[in-house]
Design an enzyme around this catalytic site. Structure first.
Site, short mmCIF file in Angstrom:
data_model
loop_
_atom_site.label_atom_id
_atom_site.label_comp_id
_atom_site.label_asym_id
_atom_site.label_seq_id
_atom_site.Cartn_x
_atom_site.Cartn_y
_atom_site.Cartn_z
N ARG A 1 91.02 23.38 73.29
CA ARG A 1 92.18 22.58 73.69
C ARG A 1 92.03 22.06 75.12
O ARG A 1 92.78 21.20 75.54
CB ARG A 1 93.46 23.43 73.59
CG ARG A 1 93.75 23.90 72.19
CD ARG A 1 94.78 25.02 72.20
NE ARG A 1 96.12 24.55 72.51
CZ ARG A 1 97.01 24.18 71.61
NH1 ARG A 1 96.70 24.21 70.33
NH2 ARG A 1 98.20 23.78 71.98
N LYS B 1 86.24 0.20 70.30
CA LYS B 1 86.34 1.38 69.43
C LYS B 1 85.30 1.31 68.32
O LYS B 1 84.63 2.29 68.03
CB LYS B 1 87.73 1.50 68.79
CG LYS B 1 88.86 1.95 69.66
CD LYS B 1 88.87 3.42 69.99
CE LYS B 1 88.12 3.69 71.26
NZ LYS B 1 88.83 3.56 72.51
N LYS C 1 81.90 11.96 77.50
CA LYS C 1 83.36 11.87 77.65
C LYS C 1 83.73 11.48 79.07
O LYS C 1 84.65 10.72 79.29
CB LYS C 1 83.99 13.21 77.27
CG LYS C 1 85.51 13.21 77.31
CD LYS C 1 86.08 12.29 76.24
CE LYS C 1 87.57 12.11 76.35
NZ LYS C 1 88.04 10.89 75.65
N HIS D 1 85.48 -23.49 70.87
CA HIS D 1 84.64 -24.04 71.94
C HIS D 1 83.21 -23.53 71.85
O HIS D 1 82.48 -23.56 72.84
CB HIS D 1 85.27 -23.73 73.30
CG HIS D 1 86.61 -24.37 73.47
ND1 HIS D 1 86.77 -25.74 73.65
CD2 HIS D 1 87.87 -23.86 73.41
CE1 HIS D 1 88.06 -26.03 73.72
NE2 HIS D 1 88.75 -24.90 73.56
N TRP E 1 96.32 24.14 81.11
CA TRP E 1 95.82 22.80 81.44
C TRP E 1 96.87 22.22 82.37
O TRP E 1 97.97 21.90 81.95
CB TRP E 1 95.67 21.99 80.15
CG TRP E 1 94.78 20.81 80.33
CD1 TRP E 1 93.42 20.83 80.43
CD2 TRP E 1 95.17 19.44 80.41
NE1 TRP E 1 92.96 19.56 80.59
CE2 TRP E 1 93.99 18.69 80.58
CE3 TRP E 1 96.39 18.78 80.37
CZ2 TRP E 1 94.00 17.32 80.70
CZ3 TRP E 1 96.40 17.40 80.49
CH2 TRP E 1 95.21 16.69 80.65
N GLU F 1 90.11 -3.82 73.12
CA GLU F 1 90.06 -2.37 72.88
C GLU F 1 89.58 -2.08 71.45
O GLU F 1 88.77 -1.17 71.23
CB GLU F 1 91.45 -1.75 73.13
CG GLU F 1 91.58 -0.28 72.82
CD GLU F 1 90.59 0.63 73.54
OE1 GLU F 1 89.85 0.16 74.43
OE2 GLU F 1 90.53 1.81 73.18
N GLU G 1 81.65 1.80 69.62
CA GLU G 1 81.22 3.10 70.11
C GLU G 1 81.16 4.17 69.03
O GLU G 1 80.32 5.07 69.13
CB GLU G 1 82.05 3.57 71.31
CG GLU G 1 83.45 4.02 71.05
CD GLU G 1 84.12 4.59 72.32
OE1 GLU G 1 85.34 4.44 72.42
OE2 GLU G 1 83.46 5.20 73.17
N ASN H 1 103.89 26.74 77.35
CA ASN H 1 103.19 25.49 77.06
C ASN H 1 104.24 24.38 77.09
O ASN H 1 105.35 24.58 76.60
CB ASN H 1 102.58 25.60 75.65
CG ASN H 1 101.75 24.39 75.29
OD1 ASN H 1 101.59 23.48 76.08
ND2 ASN H 1 101.22 24.40 74.08
N GLY H 2 103.93 23.23 77.68
CA GLY H 2 104.89 22.12 77.70
C GLY H 2 105.48 21.92 79.09
O GLY H 2 104.90 22.38 80.09
N CYS I 1 97.89 23.41 76.96
CA CYS I 1 97.79 24.85 77.16
C CYS I 1 97.68 25.57 75.81
O CYS I 1 98.13 25.06 74.78
CB CYS I 1 99.03 25.37 77.87
SG CYS I 1 99.33 24.53 79.41
O1 M6R Z 1 87.89 8.85 82.01
P1 M6R Z 1 88.06 7.37 82.11
O2 M6R Z 1 89.30 6.85 81.51
O3 M6R Z 1 87.90 6.86 83.52
O4 M6R Z 1 86.84 6.78 81.28
C1 M6R Z 1 86.55 5.42 81.27
C2 M6R Z 1 85.64 5.06 80.12
O5 M6R Z 1 84.41 5.73 80.26
C3 M6R Z 1 86.25 5.41 78.76
O6 M6R Z 1 87.49 4.80 78.59
C4 M6R Z 1 85.32 4.97 77.62
O7 M6R Z 1 85.26 3.59 77.59
C5 M6R Z 1 85.82 5.55 76.29
N1 M6R Z 1 84.77 6.28 75.64
C6 M6R Z 1 86.27 4.51 75.34
O8 M6R Z 1 86.75 5.06 74.15
#
Ligand code: M6R
Length: 604
Positions: free
Chosen positions: A28, A482, A599, A501, A75, A478, A485, A101-102, A2
């Site tokens: 935000r 990162k 996103k 292997h 939010w 993970e 991407e 907020n919070g 928020c």
């Molecule tokens: O909103 P979601 O968590 O469902 O999104 C899933 C993926 O699209 C998301 O985690 C994507 O892999 C990210 N950009 C990774 O950093």
């Protein structure tokens, strides 16, 4: 997260400033907004679900030329994003207004008490208890005294602003965790969640500390600390531009979101642990549901899928409940066989990922309950699933997921501990240790200042391997996502023991390998795998249990504390995220908006 903004002047019009300030706080993330103005004898309120453009239309009927008011972008956390739940909220008489907020942790108990004594609530929010409490303590006549009294009753991490129609020349501001900054003008003062809201008007600011209560009037700011002692905050001159201010001074949202993780973890853990036990109700679960679970099927995409892989290890080891983890885009077309007693667990930051939603609906059509671990309140996943556990990470703006991932890990850890307790395998030691993670995370971030140089070296390469065993392998997956991407470096995650292997054939002089070793039970095996790649000329960046010290012959060491291997994933995620971030920065990439990616992936 928020956004709060306030304006109090000897004269002038608060309304245009409040609207402009809220626009500055739009970054935000929010799903509703509102403004309240304090006129003598009356509070005027306008609020609306949706974007500020919707609110703007209703502002024409607000009184003009009122020099005292507060505004809010919400939010949603407690209650859906609706007009009624939008802030500011008022007391029964409509003479006190509050923007907050919070989270007020004990809001239900306060609400029950206030309703029993006749107070009428109009929203589902935790916030609304504040104006009613202020009413109880005589806030219309003496707002400052009432805030002091009410504050003693509130539990949680929050900040709020309060105004009163009987005293329309002050704003009372309280900070308990969520940030608040006062802006100093000429004959007018401002207050906001961050400086970007008032930077176009003043660069002179005073930051409120946790526990502060500030009485803001047009010519004066009076601040008292948590013990009621007078405090004189330093006045700072802010030299950021507005874009920088939105990012809290950081160059990118991704870096801001990485660095704020310790605070976000505190929000995620808040109210969910009591007397060394996970509070099942606060996780969106019930004891009856936990009892009936024989198997868990996780469905998720991208980073959320990787969180599911860590969750599998935690739930299986702690509760001995079998867990399958599927990529949602595969699951929905696999004709999966789900046994009776299966709980489907959907994990998502946005709550709008098309494949995850389709997987949830498919499972529900077959009669299986769905528990979602989700960040966005009011999202389709949150609305349609049978049970919801929120991650409370606040809006994540950078496309690369960071704080959403680590809070998903925390929620999964708490689910695993709740299931374990339910099956007579309680681990009070781990539950207790969870509370120490935010502090440990802060220390890890402080110790990683030198990571930029290590990243600069990685940035010279176009391929990299990430290796680990067990939970470290899930973390490796993970880590490699990162760096792909945001730095556009081809990366592959491998189970460290599987390299020999076939893939070991690709290791040659200078091949970069990121190795993760936090799983103590298999640390010696992982070290052997590191030695195998080193012997073939690999350059190794290692995220290492700090107890291993200098024993592992690698080129770049990133130590992490290991309170317990089951609690370390959130800590080990920090160097992985920062390594990818600084590598991308060195390569000059658009970190927050990487090419070809969105996103929220609302298409198949
Ligand atoms: O909103 P979601 O968590 O469902 O999104 C899933 C993926 O699209 C998301 O985690 C994507 O892999 C990210 N950009 C990774 O950093």
């Amino acid at each position: 997260m928020c956004g709060i903004v306030g304006f109090v002047g000897y004269e002038g019009d608060a309304l245009p400033f409040l609207l402009e300030g809220l626009k500055r706080l739009e970054y935000r993330g929010y799903d509703s907004a509102g403004i309240a103005l304090a006129q003598p004898g009356r509070i005027a309120v306008s609020k609306a679900q949706g974007k500020l453009a919707v609110l703007e239309q209703s502002l024409q009927s607000m009184p003009q030329g009122i020099p005292c008011g507060i505004g809010h972008t919400r939010w949603a956390t407690h209650g859906r994003p609706t007009d009624e739940n939008a802030h500011p909220h008022t007391d029964c008489q409509g003479v006190i207004a509050v923007a907050h907020n919070g989270i007020i942790e004990n809001f239900q108990e306060l609400r029950d008490e206030l309703e029993a004594s006749g107070h009428q609530f109009r929203s589902e929010t935790d916030t609304e208890v504040i104006p009613h409490l202020l009413e109880v303590y005589g806030g219309a006549d003496d707002l400052v005294a009432a805030v002091r009294q009410a504050e003693k009753r509130l539990k949680g991490a929050y900040a709020f602003l309060a105004i009163s129609a009987q005293k329309p020349d002050i704003i009372v501001a309280v900070r308990r965790s969520s940030p608040l900054v006062v802006g100093l003008g000429e004959g007018v003062n401002y207050v906001a969640s961050d400086v970007s809201a008032f930077l176009a008007h003043t660069r002179q600011a005073q930051v409120l500390e946790n526990g502060d209560l500030a009485v803001i009037s047009p010519g004066r700011i009076q601040v008292t600390d948590a013990h009621g002692h007078k405090r004189n905050p330093k006045t700072l001159t802010v030299d950021w531009d507005i874009r920088q201010a939105e990012r809290g001074g950081y160059e990118h949202f991704m870096l801001k979101e990485i660095m704020e993780q310790p605070d976000v973890w505190s929000d995620c853990l808040l109210s969910r642990i009591h007397e060394d036990k996970v509070v099942v109700g606060e996780m969106g679960l019930t004891a009856k549901l936990l009892e009936g679970i024989h198997r868990i099927q996780v469905v998720a995409a991208g980073t959320a899928y990787h969180a599911g892989l860590v969750g599998k290890a935690l739930i299986e080891r702690l509760a001995r409940v079998p867990v399958d983890v599927s990529v949602a885009s595969e699951f929905r077309y696999q004709e999966p066989v789900l046994d009776p007693g299966t709980l489907v667990m959907a994990i998502s930051q946005s709550g709008e990922t098309a494949d995850t939603l389709a997987s949830m609906h498919m499972a529900q059509d077959e009669g299986f309950p769905v528990y979602s671990i989700v960040n966005t309140v009011g999202s389709t996943l949150a609305r349609d699933s049978n049970y919801v556990g929120y991650t409370h990470a606040g809006p994540e703006i950078a496309v690369a997921s960071t704080k959403a991932y680590t809070t998903q890990l925390l929620v999964l850890t708490m689910v695993a501990l709740a299931l374990a307790e339910n099956r007579g395998r309680a681990r009070p030691d781990l539950v207790r240790s969870l509370l120490a993670l935010p502090k440990a995370g802060q220390k890890v971030l402080e110790d990683l200042e030198h990571i930029q140089e290590m990243a600069a070296r990685l940035a010279e390469h176009s391929d990299v391997f990430y290796i680990g065993r067990g939970i470290d392998y899930a973390l490796a997956m993970e880590g490699q996502l990162k760096i792909k991407e945001i730095a556009y470096i081809h990366a592959e995650a491998y189970a460290a023991g599987e390299m020999k292997h076939g893939t070991l054939a690709l290791i040659e002089e200078g091949t970069p390998v990121v190795a993760i070793v936090t799983e103590r039970a298999v640390a010696e095996k992982s070290i052997s795998n590191i030695l195998e790649v080193k012997a073939r000329g690999a350059e190794v960046w290692a995220i290492l249990d700090n107890k291993l010290g200098r024993r592992v012959p690698v080129d770049h060491v990133l130590p992490v504390p290991v309170p317990d291997p089951l609690l370390v994933p959130v800590l080990a995620a920090l160097p992985l995220q920062l390594l990818a971030y600084w590598t991308a920065v060195t390569r000059g990439q658009d970190v927050d908006q990487p090419r070809n990616l969105a996103k929220s992936v609302t298409v198949e």
